[in-house]
Scaffold this motif. Structure first.
Motif, PDB file in Angstrom:
ATOM      1  N   ASN A 142      89.797  29.266  34.527  1.00 15.15           N
ATOM      2  CA  ASN A 142      88.805  30.328  34.674  1.00 15.15           C
ATOM      3  C   ASN A 142      87.708  30.128  33.630  1.00 15.15           C
ATOM      4  O   ASN A 142      87.951  29.663  32.543  1.00 15.15           O
ATOM      5  CB  ASN A 142      89.451  31.706  34.540  1.00 15.15           C
ATOM      6  CG  ASN A 142      90.158  31.883  33.223  1.00 15.15           C
ATOM      7  OD1 ASN A 142      90.463  30.935  32.522  1.00 15.15           O
ATOM      8  ND2 ASN A 142      90.431  33.119  32.872  1.00 15.15           N
ATOM      9  N   SER A 143      86.455  30.468  33.977  1.00 16.38           N
ATOM     10  CA  SER A 143      85.388  30.155  33.032  1.00 16.38           C
ATOM     11  C   SER A 143      84.356  31.262  32.948  1.00 16.38           C
ATOM     12  O   SER A 143      84.167  32.051  33.865  1.00 16.38           O
ATOM     13  CB  SER A 143      84.711  28.840  33.408  1.00 16.38           C
ATOM     14  OG  SER A 143      84.087  28.972  34.651  1.00 16.38           O
ATOM     15  N   ASP A 144      83.691  31.283  31.812  1.00 20.12           N
ATOM     16  CA  ASP A 144      82.571  32.157  31.519  1.00 20.12           C
ATOM     17  C   ASP A 144      81.303  31.529  32.086  1.00 20.12           C
ATOM     18  O   ASP A 144      81.335  30.384  32.527  1.00 20.12           O
ATOM     19  CB  ASP A 144      82.439  32.251  29.987  1.00 20.12           C
ATOM     20  CG  ASP A 144      82.514  33.673  29.495  1.00 20.12           C
ATOM     21  OD1 ASP A 144      82.463  34.575  30.328  1.00 20.12           O
ATOM     22  OD2 ASP A 144      82.619  33.859  28.273  1.00 20.12           O
ATOM     23  N   PRO A 145      80.182  32.226  32.067  1.00 12.91           N
ATOM     24  CA  PRO A 145      78.940  31.587  32.525  1.00 12.91           C
ATOM     25  C   PRO A 145      78.564  30.331  31.718  1.00 12.91           C
ATOM     26  O   PRO A 145      77.925  29.436  32.232  1.00 12.91           O
ATOM     27  CB  PRO A 145      77.889  32.685  32.339  1.00 12.91           C
ATOM     28  CG  PRO A 145      78.648  33.951  32.456  1.00 12.91           C
ATOM     29  CD  PRO A 145      80.002  33.655  31.859  1.00 12.91           C
ATOM     30  N   ASN A 146      78.987  30.267  30.434  1.00 18.71           N
ATOM     31  CA  ASN A 146      78.674  29.078  29.636  1.00 18.71           C
ATOM     32  C   ASN A 146      79.718  27.977  29.803  1.00 18.71           C
ATOM     33  O   ASN A 146      79.684  26.971  29.102  1.00 18.71           O
ATOM     34  CB  ASN A 146      78.510  29.444  28.160  1.00 18.71           C
ATOM     35  CG  ASN A 146      79.803  29.882  27.514  1.00 18.71           C
ATOM     36  OD1 ASN A 146      80.823  30.030  28.165  1.00 18.71           O
ATOM     37  ND2 ASN A 146      79.753  30.104  26.213  1.00 18.71           N
ATOM     38  N   GLY A 147      80.676  28.151  30.718  1.00 18.63           N
ATOM     39  CA  GLY A 147      81.683  27.120  30.975  1.00 18.63           C
ATOM     40  C   GLY A 147      82.902  27.216  30.086  1.00 18.63           C
ATOM     41  O   GLY A 147      83.791  26.382  30.159  1.00 18.63           O
ATOM     42  N   ASN A 148      82.975  28.228  29.245  1.00 16.10           N
ATOM     43  CA  ASN A 148      84.103  28.416  28.335  1.00 16.10           C
ATOM     44  C   ASN A 148      85.180  29.245  29.033  1.00 16.10           C
ATOM     45  O   ASN A 148      84.870  30.229  29.687  1.00 16.10           O
ATOM     46  CB  ASN A 148      83.617  29.133  27.080  1.00 16.10           C
ATOM     47  CG  ASN A 148      84.629  29.139  25.978  1.00 16.10           C
ATOM     48  OD1 ASN A 148      85.801  29.351  26.216  1.00 16.10           O
ATOM     49  ND2 ASN A 148      84.158  28.924  24.761  1.00 16.10           N
TER      50      ASN A 148
END
Length: 127
Positions: A82-88
């Motif tokens: 699963n990821s955040d908008p920044n790919g984290n």
């Protein structure tokens, strides 16, 4: 002599697993703001113990007989997707829960070790 007792081996493996889980949690928290970082996790300890059909595990009776099948740290680590908008993919709430779970698992391993050591002491005492 006491290193060959299964209960001590289990307590040691559980403590090592808890340490690995805590290290991965710390690494995830340290990289919480790193773009593109994938959080890592470790499989639960119960999933890493091979199940036995009759409740009894095979027992090695001499060196080289039924050698261990692998290292605890190599096969257990997986990346979360699963990821955040920044790919984290680090979720701090989950990391807090993982840290608490690792602490409880480590405390449980120490309790098993202390209890088995107490039973061993009482069995060897003259009373």
């Amino acid at each position: 002599m006491f290193q060959n007792l299964d209960l001590f081996k289990t307590a040691l493996s559980m403590a090592q697993h808890a340490g690995l889980k805590q290290a991965l949690t710390a690494q995830n928290v340290a990289n919480a703001d790193t773009p593109g970082y994938r959080a890592q996790s470790v499989k639960p300890f119960a999933d890493m113990v091979p199940p036995t059909s009759d409740g009894f595990a095979l027992r090695a009776t001499r060196p080289g007989h039924l050698a261990p099948t692998g290292d605890l740290s190599s096969a257990a680590i997986s990346a979360q997707t699963n990821s955040d908008p920044n790919g984290n993919s680090v979720v701090l709430d989950d990391e807090i829960l993982n840290s608490v779970d690792a602490k409880r698992q480590h405390d449980r391993a120490l309790a098993v070790y202390r209890a088995s050591l107490g039973m061993l002491r009482s069995a060897l005492s003259k009373q």
